[in-house]
Design a protein around this motif. Structure first.
Motif, PDB file in Angstrom:
ATOM      1  N   ILE A  29       0.846  -1.212   0.000  1.00 40.98           N
ATOM      2  CA  ILE A  29       0.000   0.000   0.000  1.00 40.98           C
ATOM      3  C   ILE A  29       0.875   1.253   0.000  1.00 40.98           C
ATOM      4  O   ILE A  29       0.613   2.223  -0.726  1.00 40.98           O
ATOM      5  CB  ILE A  29      -0.960  -0.012   1.206  1.00 40.98           C
ATOM      6  N   LEU A  30       1.953   1.243   0.800  1.00 40.59           N
ATOM      7  CA  LEU A  30       2.868   2.392   0.830  1.00 40.59           C
ATOM      8  C   LEU A  30       3.546   2.594  -0.523  1.00 40.59           C
ATOM      9  O   LEU A  30       3.791   3.730  -0.935  1.00 40.59           O
ATOM     10  CB  LEU A  30       3.922   2.197   1.923  1.00 40.59           C
ATOM     11  N   VAL A  31       3.846   1.492  -1.216  1.00 38.59           N
ATOM     12  CA  VAL A  31       4.451   1.593  -2.554  1.00 38.59           C
ATOM     13  C   VAL A  31       3.516   2.358  -3.489  1.00 38.59           C
ATOM     14  O   VAL A  31       3.923   3.275  -4.216  1.00 38.59           O
ATOM     15  CB  VAL A  31       4.754   0.190  -3.126  1.00 38.59           C
ATOM     16  N   HIS A  41       8.376   7.130   2.173  1.00 37.47           N
ATOM     17  CA  HIS A  41       8.010   5.868   2.830  1.00 37.47           C
ATOM     18  C   HIS A  41       9.020   4.755   2.557  1.00 37.47           C
ATOM     19  O   HIS A  41       8.758   3.595   2.910  1.00 37.47           O
ATOM     20  CB  HIS A  41       6.625   5.410   2.356  1.00 37.47           C
ATOM     21  N   LEU A  42      10.150   5.088   1.938  1.00 37.34           N
ATOM     22  CA  LEU A  42      11.072   4.056   1.484  1.00 37.34           C
ATOM     23  C   LEU A  42      11.574   3.173   2.628  1.00 37.34           C
ATOM     24  O   LEU A  42      11.623   1.942   2.518  1.00 37.34           O
ATOM     25  CB  LEU A  42      12.262   4.704   0.760  1.00 37.34           C
ATOM     26  N   ARG A  46      10.944  -0.918   3.085  1.00 34.35           N
ATOM     27  CA  ARG A  46      12.027  -1.902   3.243  1.00 34.35           C
ATOM     28  C   ARG A  46      11.739  -2.821   4.443  1.00 34.35           C
ATOM     29  O   ARG A  46      11.854  -4.047   4.356  1.00 34.35           O
ATOM     30  CB  ARG A  46      13.361  -1.182   3.473  1.00 34.35           C
ATOM     31  N   LEU A  47      11.392  -2.199   5.572  1.00 31.67           N
ATOM     32  CA  LEU A  47      11.118  -2.981   6.772  1.00 31.67           C
ATOM     33  C   LEU A  47       9.925  -3.924   6.574  1.00 31.67           C
ATOM     34  O   LEU A  47       9.935  -5.071   7.045  1.00 31.67           O
ATOM     35  CB  LEU A  47      10.838  -2.047   7.955  1.00 31.67           C
ATOM     36  N   ALA A  48       8.906  -3.418   5.859  1.00 27.39           N
ATOM     37  CA  ALA A  48       7.718  -4.243   5.627  1.00 27.39           C
ATOM     38  C   ALA A  48       8.067  -5.493   4.829  1.00 27.39           C
ATOM     39  O   ALA A  48       7.634  -6.609   5.162  1.00 27.39           O
ATOM     40  CB  ALA A  48       6.646  -3.427   4.900  1.00 27.39           C
ATOM     41  N   PHE A  49       8.874  -5.340   3.771  1.00 25.37           N
ATOM     42  CA  PHE A  49       9.242  -6.495   2.965  1.00 25.37           C
ATOM     43  C   PHE A  49      10.190  -7.429   3.733  1.00 25.37           C
ATOM     44  O   PHE A  49      10.114  -8.653   3.585  1.00 25.37           O
ATOM     45  CB  PHE A  49       9.875  -6.061   1.646  1.00 25.37           C
ATOM     46  N   SER A 106      13.077   0.361 -11.284  1.00 27.66           N
ATOM     47  CA  SER A 106      12.135   0.344 -12.412  1.00 27.66           C
ATOM     48  C   SER A 106      11.070  -0.746 -12.199  1.00 27.66           C
ATOM     49  O   SER A 106      11.377  -1.839 -11.701  1.00 27.66           O
ATOM     50  CB  SER A 106      12.874   0.078 -13.721  1.00 27.66           C
ATOM     51  N   PHE A 107       9.857  -0.418 -12.603  1.00 25.70           N
ATOM     52  CA  PHE A 107       8.714  -1.354 -12.564  1.00 25.70           C
ATOM     53  C   PHE A 107       8.444  -1.907 -11.161  1.00 25.70           C
ATOM     54  O   PHE A 107       7.937  -3.017 -11.001  1.00 25.70           O
ATOM     55  CB  PHE A 107       8.927  -2.528 -13.543  1.00 25.70           C
ATOM     56  N   PHE A 108       8.772  -1.139 -10.138  1.00 25.64           N
ATOM     57  CA  PHE A 108       8.620  -1.653  -8.770  1.00 25.64           C
ATOM     58  C   PHE A 108       7.142  -1.821  -8.401  1.00 25.64           C
ATOM     59  O   PHE A 108       6.779  -2.759  -7.692  1.00 25.64           O
ATOM     60  CB  PHE A 108       9.318  -0.731  -7.769  1.00 25.64           C
ATOM     61  N   LYS A 109       6.289  -0.952  -8.899  1.00 19.34           N
ATOM     62  CA  LYS A 109       4.855  -1.090  -8.606  1.00 19.34           C
ATOM     63  C   LYS A 109       4.282  -2.334  -9.267  1.00 19.34           C
ATOM     64  O   LYS A 109       3.437  -3.036  -8.686  1.00 19.34           O
ATOM     65  CB  LYS A 109       4.103   0.163  -9.069  1.00 19.34           C
ATOM     66  N   ALA A 110       4.761  -2.636 -10.490  1.00 20.84           N
ATOM     67  CA  ALA A 110       4.284  -3.836 -11.174  1.00 20.84           C
ATOM     68  C   ALA A 110       4.719  -5.088 -10.412  1.00 20.84           C
ATOM     69  O   ALA A 110       3.949  -6.056 -10.261  1.00 20.84           O
ATOM     70  CB  ALA A 110       4.822  -3.878 -12.603  1.00 20.84           C
TER      71      ALA A 110
END
Length: 460
Positions: A29-31, A41-42, A46-49, A106-110
């Protein structure tokens, strides 16, 4: 002593599995809330993942232990297990991709969207294991289930005819439908929890991880029955307390089948069971009260004219063309006013002329109503001389003649009417006549008296 740890940790899987789901969804959701070039929110992402991946490891380990110690088959859990590992690996991969970068790759949302898809599909497979493949399908309407390719009649429980049920095969028509409805979602060829398959008689005979579940002739010694009657709080109670519980009649039918020998050849009529036990499963065909004939709705103008003339006129329900017509506010209605009702002759199914000025002559007009079902002539000058005219109303079911001058002999003119079910004659010569008589319809005379009670004579 320490052997209990692994089975116990496995049972925590349904709890632990929600941790990676919640943590990873928070990061995703933050992404999607982050705009291009913003890295506010970076650190949280990171912590979430990272934490989501770690929770995924715990969840995968507990899931594997649950599979080992709870009797699930590998075929039923393998895709869920491997997709869980893939979800965990993807979470760590996205954490690695972010690294210490100051912006999104690149393409991080995808890629994050792909992780959502993995989470959903993995969760869906897990739900299938615990609740059965049709868990989300069962509440849907039958038509929608068929559209999705599911058979709707398979798991509906027993359906018995009112006549001839004695000759039905007990197992095929009663026991297996009960098992299909209540047990098959967890105990089938694909997902035989506890190594038990209840989808057929042959599979049932093979038993489960604890051995045989059927001891023909002894229900109490058969786990198939014994587990049904355990307290809900008992962990061996079946079905699990969060699932649909069997009705007491269903449990009794299982018991009686086992007591009969637990064979497929047994007939239902051979068992020691009452008709009351079978009654909830008997198919009932209820005939509609009003005629089944199709008639066009009365034109709005005609209906409005009836109301203007003083009648109360409405359809019996929103989906019907049948009319309910009453003279509750039209006490001066007389025989000559019948012409006002002629335009609605085909639609009138309920006619109340109580308290009006009509006489026996009105019966000649009423016989022209082909769909009349209820007729009320209470408190009128009807003497009963022309009751035979109502034989021309084939759909008449209820006739009200309270407070008229109808006598018992005159009612014989209605004998053997094709559909007449009840005739009400409270406060009439017919109700006062004690000579009796047998009619083809139920004659309601009234004059009921409650038995005296001791309190009736107490003086306060």
């Amino acid at each position: 002593m320490i052997q209990f740890v692994f089975p116990l940790f496995g049972r925590f899987h349904p709890i632990l599995v929600h941790l990676p789901i919640g943590i990873l969804l928070f990061g995703i959701i933050l992404v999607f809330l982050s705009r291009k070039g913003q890295n506010t929110h970076l650190a949280s992402i990171r912590l979430a993942f990272l934490f989501g991946g770690m929770a995924g490891v715990l969840s995968s380990v507990s899931g594997f232990l649950q599979y080992r110690y709870e009797g699930f088959t590998w075929d039923s859990v393998q895709f869920h297990f491997f997709l869980g590992l893939a979800t965990t690996a993807t979470a760590f991969w996205l954490y690695y991709e972010l690294g210490k970068k100051e912006d999104f790759p690149s393409f991080f949302k995808a890629k994050s969207a792909a992780l959502v898809a993995l989470l959903m599909f993995t969760g869906h497979l897990g739900g299938n294991i615990t609740h059965g493949e049709t868990y989300l399908i069962e509440p849907l309407p039958a038509g929608m289930q068929q559209l999705l390719g599911y058979e709707t009649g398979e798991n509906t429980g027993p359906k018995l005819p009112a006549e001839g049920w004695e000759e039905l095969a007990y197992y095929e028509h009663v026991v297996q439908p009960i098992l299909n409805q209540n047990c098959k979602s967890c105990h089938n060829a694909k997902n035989h929890k506890g190594e038990l398959d209840l989808s057929s008689y042959e599979a049932l005979l093979q038993g489960g991880e604890d051995g045989s579940i059927l001891s023909g002739g002894d229900a109490e010694a058969s786990a198939l029955f014994a587990r049904l009657v355990l307290p809900k709080e008992d962990e061996d109670h079946m079905p699990p307390k969060d699932k649909r519980q069997l009705q007491k009649e269903e449990i009794e039918l299982i018991r009686a089948w086992i007591a009969l020998g637990g064979k497929t050849e047994s007939k239902l009529g051979e068992a020691d069971i009452s008709v009351e036990t079978l009654e909830p499963f008997m198919e009932k065909t209820e005939a509609p009260f009003y005629p089944s004939a199709e008639v066009p709705p009365l034109a709005d103008e005609t209906l409005k004219k009836l109301k203007t003339d003083g009648f109360f006129a409405e359809t019996v329900d929103k989906e019907s063309a049948w009319l309910m017509v009453s003279c509750v506010n039209y006490g001066q209605f007389a025989d000559a006013d019948w012409t006002k009702l002629k335009p609605a002759s085909d639609q009138i199914a309920y006619l109340d002329l109580s308290g009006t000025q009509v006489t026996d002559q009105i019966l000649d007009s009423i016989q022209s109503l082909p769909n009349l079902t209820v007729l009320k002539l209470n408190e009128t000058d009807i003497s009963g001389e022309k009751l035979s005219a109502l034989q021309s109303n084939p759909n008449l079911k209820n006739l009200y003649l309270n407070k008229t001058q109808v006598s018992l002999p005159q009612l014989k003119a209605l004998q053997n009417h094709p559909n007449l079910a009840k005739v009400f004659v409270f406060d009439t010569p017919a109700s006062a006549d004690e000579s009796g008589g047998v009619f083809s319809f139920l004659l309601e005379k009234g004059n009921y008296r409650l038995p005296p009670l001791p309190t009736d004579t107490i003086v306060y």
